[in-house]
Design an enzyme around this catalytic site. Structure first.
Site, mmCIF file in Angstrom:
data_model
loop_
_atom_site.group_PDB
_atom_site.id
_atom_site.type_symbol
_atom_site.label_atom_id
_atom_site.label_comp_id
_atom_site.label_asym_id
_atom_site.label_seq_id
_atom_site.Cartn_x
_atom_site.Cartn_y
_atom_site.Cartn_z
ATOM 1 N N THR A 55 60.996 29.572 62.520
ATOM 2 C CA THR A 55 61.542 30.881 62.165
ATOM 3 C C THR A 55 60.450 31.922 62.014
ATOM 4 O OG1 THR A 55 63.391 29.818 61.009
ATOM 5 C CG2 THR A 55 62.953 32.118 60.467
ATOM 6 N N TYR A 68 68.973 34.187 65.247
ATOM 7 C CA TYR A 68 67.649 34.421 65.811
ATOM 8 C C TYR A 68 67.278 33.232 66.678
ATOM 9 C CZ TYR A 68 66.018 31.170 62.255
ATOM 10 O OH TYR A 68 65.845 30.055 61.474
ATOM 11 N N SER A 101 61.903 23.841 64.226
ATOM 12 C CA SER A 101 61.474 22.604 63.565
ATOM 13 C C SER A 101 62.542 21.517 63.614
ATOM 14 C CB SER A 101 61.066 22.882 62.120
ATOM 15 O OG SER A 101 62.160 23.261 61.325
ATOM 16 N N GLN A 102 63.770 21.856 63.991
ATOM 17 C CA GLN A 102 64.766 20.809 64.205
ATOM 18 C C GLN A 102 64.389 19.934 65.400
ATOM 19 O OE1 GLN A 102 65.285 24.029 64.660
ATOM 20 N NE2 GLN A 102 66.224 24.391 66.668
ATOM 21 N N THR A 134 60.878 25.758 58.769
ATOM 22 C CA THR A 134 61.056 25.252 57.406
ATOM 23 C C THR A 134 61.938 24.004 57.317
ATOM 24 O OG1 THR A 134 62.916 26.763 57.033
ATOM 25 C CG2 THR A 134 60.716 27.523 56.374
ATOM 26 N N ASP A 135 62.758 23.743 58.325
ATOM 27 C CA ASP A 135 63.716 22.640 58.202
ATOM 28 C C ASP A 135 63.037 21.280 58.068
ATOM 29 O OD1 ASP A 135 65.832 24.365 58.272
ATOM 30 O OD2 ASP A 135 66.343 24.005 60.375
ATOM 31 N N LYS A 207 62.966 21.328 50.591
ATOM 32 C CA LYS A 207 63.795 22.516 50.814
ATOM 33 C C LYS A 207 65.127 22.326 50.103
ATOM 34 C CE LYS A 207 65.410 25.538 54.549
ATOM 35 N NZ LYS A 207 65.447 25.770 56.022
ATOM 36 N N GLU A 326 69.964 -0.832 39.500
ATOM 37 C CA GLU A 326 71.372 -0.992 39.879
ATOM 38 C C GLU A 326 71.576 -2.133 40.868
ATOM 39 O OE1 GLU A 326 73.620 2.417 40.908
ATOM 40 O OE2 GLU A 326 72.792 3.674 39.312
#
Length: 370
Positions: A55, A68, A101-102, A134-135, A207, A326
């Site tokens: 981005t 975008y 970044s995906q 950022t992802d 994030k 657990e």
């Protein structure tokens, strides 16, 4: 021996005293430090900017009011958008990739790691900044934190708004990242992520919001420090001893590790599918304290006893996945991710598999140490 700072831009110990920072090495699978001298008084630190897209390099499109296209601006475009950046450090820019970044992948990770290590080995930079979407920025930061063999700063930076937005946050974030990469007190802190005037370690950052500029937090440990136009301030001391690093994997892709997401009414299909597609490791994004349905627990245990590395993490945003609480990890053959989220647990599991660390006990020791 080395004296450069590398800045990577893209989408430790606790203490009470603040530390004002100035600029900053370590070999792979080693805990040694190069002890490179800081730049001489009156000279600027050298910061290399490695651009990968995201981005921060995005430009508006007509898809929607907030639409975008990522990775449209070049590394030099990003530098040109920040007046006075050359007054902070002597800059050199390189384009490693130009993707959202995906689409970040092992191949780009290896390129980044090799390039950063080479820059430091050649004493070509005092710090590195990586521009990144950022992802998945926290995953790239975590990977580099474990394979960059230097105590010099590696700083990842991104933005939540594209470069053409009315109030783009990329230029200010990039300036902050260069400041941190040029700061001597940024040494011995591993890879860092800098956005919204806040400094986070690769291990702790995550994030938390889809669109807010305050999306990045370190829920379990708090931020490593803060930065503004006047100063870089660390709130925690740097590590006193360098950590061991893994060798950069020789080729991509790394061993397949799948994340299985737990939910109500879950059956074992995801586990069987992962194994059927060749997964060498499985990370459970479990409910609560890393738990899941009885059917899935049985399938994961069976996988673990047939050589698949199985790590229990949690889909919850903070806290620790407690071992033998657990569920009985000793009996199941599974590993607790402790306070690593599923995405970072996956990266560490990949690195352990590359290094032929597959015994559950040894894997658990690595999760505890890193």
């Amino acid at each position: 021996m080395f004296g450069a700072t590398i800045l990577v831009a893209g989408c430790g110990n606790s203490g009470d005293s603040a530390h004002i920072a100035t600029p900053a090495t370590t070999p792979a699978v080693s805990d040694q430090t190069d002890d490179a001298p800081a730049p001489a008084p009156g000279t600027q630190p050298r910061v290399t900017i490695l651009a990968t897209g995201g981005t921060i390099a995005g430009k508006a499109n007509d898809n929607s009011a907030v639409g975008y296209t990522a990775g449209e601006a070049s590394a030099q475009d990003l530098i040109d958008a920040v007046p006075g950046l050359d007054k902070i450090a002597t800059l050199h820019a390189e384009q490693i990739a130009n993707i959202g970044s995906q689409d970040m992948n092992d191949e780009v990770w290896l390129k980044l790691a090799d390039r950063i290590n080479q820059l430091f080995t050649d004493n070509a930079a005092d710090g590195v900044v990586i521009t990144h979407g950022t992802d998945t920025i926290e995953e790239t930061a975590f990977f580099l934190d474990h394979v960059v063999a230097s105590d010099k700063p590696v700083v990842l930076v991104g933005s939540m708004r594209p470069s053409t937005a009315l109030s783009a946050d990329g230029p200010a974030n990039l300036r902050s990242a260069v400041q941190v990469a040029a700061a001597r007190d940024a040494r011995n802190r591993g890879a860092l992520v800098v956005l919204n005037d806040t400094i986070h370690t690769a291990r702790d950052v995550t994030k938390t919001n889809t669109t807010s500029v305050q999306t990045f937090v370190s829920p379990n440990a708090g931020p490593e420090g803060f930065v503004d136009a006047a100063a870089v301030r660390f709130t925690k001391p740097a590590a006193r001893q360098a950590r061991a690093h893994f060798q950069v994997p020789g080729s991509a892709p790394m061993p397949r590790v799948d994340i299985v997401y737990s939910h109500a009414g879950m059956n074992a299909d995801q586990v069987h599918d992962a194994i059927g597609h060749g997964a060498k490791g499985i990370v459970l994004a479990g409910v609560g304290d890393g738990n899941t349905s009885e059917e899935v627990v049985d399938a994961l245990s069976d996988a673990a006893h047939h050589g698949v590395v199985v790590v229990r993490s949690s889909r919850v945003g903070s806290g620790t996945t407690v071992r033998n609480a657990e569920v009985n990890d000793d009996q199941l053959g599974t590993v607790s991710a402790l306070d690593l989220n599923p995405a970072k647990a996956r990266v560490l599991t990949q690195l352990l598999l590359v290094n032929n660390i597959t015994d559950a006990g040894q894997v658990q020791q690595q999760f505890a140490a890193r």
